[in-house]
Design a protein around this motif. Structure first.
Motif, mmCIF file in Angstrom:
data_model
loop_
_atom_site.group_PDB
_atom_site.id
_atom_site.type_symbol
_atom_site.label_atom_id
_atom_site.label_comp_id
_atom_site.label_asym_id
_atom_site.label_seq_id
_atom_site.Cartn_x
_atom_site.Cartn_y
_atom_site.Cartn_z
ATOM 1 N N GLN A 1 5.235 3.022 -12.098
ATOM 2 C CA GLN A 1 5.932 2.207 -11.109
ATOM 3 C C GLN A 1 5.020 1.773 -9.968
ATOM 4 O OE1 GLN A 1 9.402 4.412 -9.922
ATOM 5 N NE2 GLN A 1 10.667 3.154 -11.274
ATOM 6 N N GLY A 2 5.292 0.611 -9.439
ATOM 7 C CA GLY A 2 4.512 0.124 -8.302
ATOM 8 C C GLY A 2 4.948 -1.281 -7.956
ATOM 9 N N THR A 3 4.682 -1.686 -6.713
ATOM 10 C CA THR A 3 5.123 -3.022 -6.294
ATOM 11 C C THR A 3 4.057 -4.081 -6.521
ATOM 12 O OG1 THR A 3 4.280 -2.584 -4.094
ATOM 13 C CG2 THR A 3 6.606 -2.093 -4.473
ATOM 14 N N GLY A 4 2.815 -3.639 -6.686
ATOM 15 C CA GLY A 4 1.720 -4.616 -6.802
ATOM 16 C C GLY A 4 1.328 -5.151 -5.437
ATOM 17 N N LEU A 5 1.772 -4.447 -4.375
ATOM 18 C CA LEU A 5 1.462 -4.903 -3.013
ATOM 19 C C LEU A 5 0.589 -3.914 -2.253
ATOM 20 C CD1 LEU A 5 4.956 -6.255 -1.965
ATOM 21 C CD2 LEU A 5 2.893 -7.593 -2.254
ATOM 22 N N GLY A 6 0.552 -2.659 -2.727
ATOM 23 C CA GLY A 6 -0.156 -1.588 -2.021
ATOM 24 C C GLY A 6 -1.601 -1.932 -1.723
ATOM 25 N N LEU A 7 -2.338 -2.369 -2.742
ATOM 26 C CA LEU A 7 -3.761 -2.658 -2.548
ATOM 27 C C LEU A 7 -3.956 -3.881 -1.648
ATOM 28 C CD1 LEU A 7 -5.340 -1.922 -6.038
ATOM 29 C CD2 LEU A 7 -5.520 -0.592 -3.953
ATOM 30 N N TYR A 8 -3.035 -4.865 -1.785
ATOM 31 C CA TYR A 8 -3.120 -6.066 -0.941
ATOM 32 C C TYR A 8 -2.986 -5.652 0.529
ATOM 33 C CZ TYR A 8 -1.847 -10.410 1.370
ATOM 34 O OH TYR A 8 -1.813 -11.468 2.236
ATOM 35 N N ILE A 9 -1.971 -4.822 0.804
ATOM 36 C CA ILE A 9 -1.738 -4.380 2.188
ATOM 37 C C ILE A 9 -2.936 -3.541 2.672
ATOM 38 C CG2 ILE A 9 -0.272 -2.883 3.622
ATOM 39 C CD1 ILE A 9 2.102 -3.936 1.928
ATOM 40 N N ALA A 10 -3.448 -2.654 1.792
ATOM 41 C CA ALA A 10 -4.598 -1.816 2.154
ATOM 42 C C ALA A 10 -5.788 -2.692 2.537
ATOM 43 C CB ALA A 10 -4.970 -0.909 0.989
#
Lengths: 552, 59
Positions: free
Chosen positions: A512-521
């Motif tokens: 599971q994941g939103t695909g946004l974590g790394l973008y925000i990081a």
């Protein structure tokens, strides 16, 4: 003098004055001077405006060679000394095939948009070599001919070889253009046709004088070929202005009008053709008047076209941006409808089981309530992620930067995380740093989120093995490296990993994941004036994530 | 490498042209070394000395 001895009655040329007693009278001067002024004027204009362009350099080389050729031709027809006639005739023999080769080179560079291959250059040099070597020998000119006071020479084999080269180059240019035309995109075809037409026409007109002169031995007829040079340069000017072959914009049309006025004006001052003035004066006025409107018209056209091109580029960029937004909107809708809906549906399902009395056992109820809490936490995290995303996109993310010991900060988060990793998946998490204290300016809240995100990711994508966190002290920066023995990823994925909604398609359904974590990081690290990136040797070979921050 | 080659192409061309021009100048202008044909395509002179003779005769 030899001239007097042979009773030819030649008059010594007085340059820039017109003599009726040279080989052809004023015709020679008109045909040569018009072509010379037009060619050199345009060649220099284009070169000054586009010094860096190979095609501009070539165009200047062509016009320079052509200028020397025209001057040599003028000298030899207006001269009485056999030695000088022999010498300047040799110069013309030398330069003719060179001008053809440079013309073809120019055409090829224009069509290809870059330099030609080494093989083609070698072939061109090979074609020129016999002429260059043979020109100053008896193969170039056999001897001087006094027979009919024609002031001419007997041409040798090298000259006929040169004509063959000229015919061959012309054919090469025609075939090359036809092939390029078939392959060219529609918007490039117009410019290509005009430039090729200019060059090929130039080849025909230039050859005209020599071939007609050699075959018919009537060199007067040949002089008309040079008049055609103005047509060629008009053609080239039109191409430059209309198709922006070079960045000359208005200069082409201004140069054309100036040259026309100059040439027509100069004819007014020739005493031998006084009667022509009656016709020439109105023509000159007409050229000045029409030239003014031509320049204004071209100026308007250039401005309008530039404006349209600018608007079209802006529209195209806006359209691309809209497409990206539309894709993001669709991705968000799909995420909201699926990923957000599933925890809510789970919560509802668990709550129903308790509400309708299916679960009566207090232990079971406690277990289910705990599941409801965990699922709700997950949903809240997702919503928080979205709120962070919105804040970042709108530039409202708040940062309270302060100087902190990064080793202590990251070490503390890693140690807390190590317990969880051991508990959940029995994975060993280690932490190492060369120095105990490295200061960097960070915002504790958001930077903790980044470190936590990388650790969570490592755990998510590692089924067994280890996770290592290392801090490397660099000269002006500090490097934090997160490595794991997990799933790893394809190298093609690395450049797009930090984009919105980008996830490894191979594992997206399983983990599971939103695909946004790394973008925000990435956005948070960039706000810290640092950089972050990922490396992986491929699937199954683990991955490494890096954060580089400037030291405080 | 490409730009170096394109310089070399022009260098070779220019050098050859200058050399050839120099030889032509030396031969025709400095040494007056050429054949002169008169009426009926007969060779009346070759190389310098004979040319000078024709000039002197004329004068």
């Amino acid at each position: 003098m030899i001239v007097d001895t042979l009773q030819c009655g030649w008059e010594t040329a007085r340059f820039l004055m017109f003599s009726n007693l040279n080989a052809f009278g004023p015709l020679v001067y008109y045909s040569h001077l018009i072509a010379l002024i037009t060619a050199l004027g345009l060649g220099l204009f284009i070169f000054i405006k586009n010094r860096h362009l190979l095609s501009a350099k070539l165009f200047l080389a062509i016009t320079a060679c052509f200028g020397i050729w025209v001057l040599s031709d003028l000298v030899l027809w207006g001269n009485e000394k056999p030695s000088l006639i022999m010498f300047f005739w040799t110069i013309t023999i030398l330069l003719e095939p060179v001008i053809y080769i440079l013309g073809l080179y120019f055409l090829m560079v224009y069509i290809r948009g870059g330099d030609i291959t080494r093989g083609t250059k070698l072939a061109m040099l090979a074609l020129l070599l016999p002429t260059i070597l043979a020109a100053p020998t008896r193969l170039g000119i056999i001897g001087f001919n006094y027979t009919n006071c024609d002031r001419e020479v007997f041409e040798g084999l090298a000259v006929y070889y040169g004509y063959l080269v000229e015919v061959f180059i012309t054919l090469w240019a025609v075939v090359y253009t036809m092939r390029a035309y078939k392959k060219a995109p529609t918007d490039k075809k117009g410019g290509l046709v005009w430039v090729a037409l200019g060059i090929i026409l130039f080849f025909f007109l230039f050859a005209w004088g020599n071939i007609v002169g050699t075959i018919s031995e009537d060199w007067t007829l040949g002089q008309y070929g040079l008049f055609g040079m103005s047509v060629l340069f008009a053609c080239m000017t039109y191409t430059m202005v209309r198709f922006k072959t070079f960045d000359v914009k208005l200069i082409g049309s201004q140069a054309l009008v100036a040259i026309l006025v100059l040439v027509m004006g100069s004819i007014l001052f020739i005493r031998d053709i006084e009667n022509v003035r009656v016709v020439l004066m109105p023509s000159l006025l007409l050229v000045i008047g029409l030239g003014y409107f031509l320049i204004k018209g071209v100026q308007r056209e250039v401005e309008q076209r530039e404006y349209l091109e600018k608007i079209s580029k802006e529209l195209s960029a806006a359209n691309d941006q809209l497409r990206i937004f539309d894709k993001q909107k669709n991705e968000f809708l799909s995420f909201a409808s699926h990923d957000l809906k599933s925890p809510i549906a789970l919560i509802k399902q668990f709550a129903t089981l308790i509400y309708d009395g299916t679960y009566k056992d207090p232990v079971k109820i406690h277990e289910t309530v705990s599941k409801i809490k965990n699922t709700a936490d997950r949903a809240v995290n997702m919503v928080n992620t979205f709120l962070d995303l919105r804040k970042i996109e709108e530039g409202h993310m708040e940062y309270n930067f302060e100087s902190r010991n990064v080793v202590e900060f990251v070490g503390s988060i890693t140690n807390d995380f190590a317990l969880l990793a051991k508990q959940q998946k029995n994975i060993d998490v280690s932490f190492a740093s060369a120095k105990p204290d490295i200061q960097a300016t960070i915002d504790s809240n958001t930077f903790r989120q980044v470190v936590q995100n990388y650790l969570d990711n490592s755990l998510k994508y590692t089924e067994a093995g280890w996770i290592k966190v290392q801090i490397v002290d660099e000269q002006k920066t500090v490097l934090i490296k997160f490595s794991d023995s997990g799933l790893g990823m394809d190298k093609e994925l690395l450049p797009i990993l930090f984009g919105q909604f980008h996830r490894d398609p191979g594992v997206a359904k399983k983990i599971q994941g939103t695909g946004l974590g790394l973008y925000i990081a990435k956005q948070i690290v960039l706000a810290h004036h640092g950089d972050t990136w990922a490396e992986s040797e491929g699937k199954g070979k683990g991955s490494q994530f890096y954060i580089r921050l400037p030291k405080a | 490498m490409k730009s170096l080659w394109s310089v070399t192409f022009f260098d070779i061309l220019l050098s050859l042209l200058i050399l050839s021009t120099f030889f032509a100048f030396a031969r025709y202008v400095i040494r007056n070394d050429y054949i002169v044909y008169s009426e009926n395509d007969l060779v009346v002179e070759t190389i310098p000395e004979q040319i000078k003779q024709v000039i002197e005769k004329g004068l």
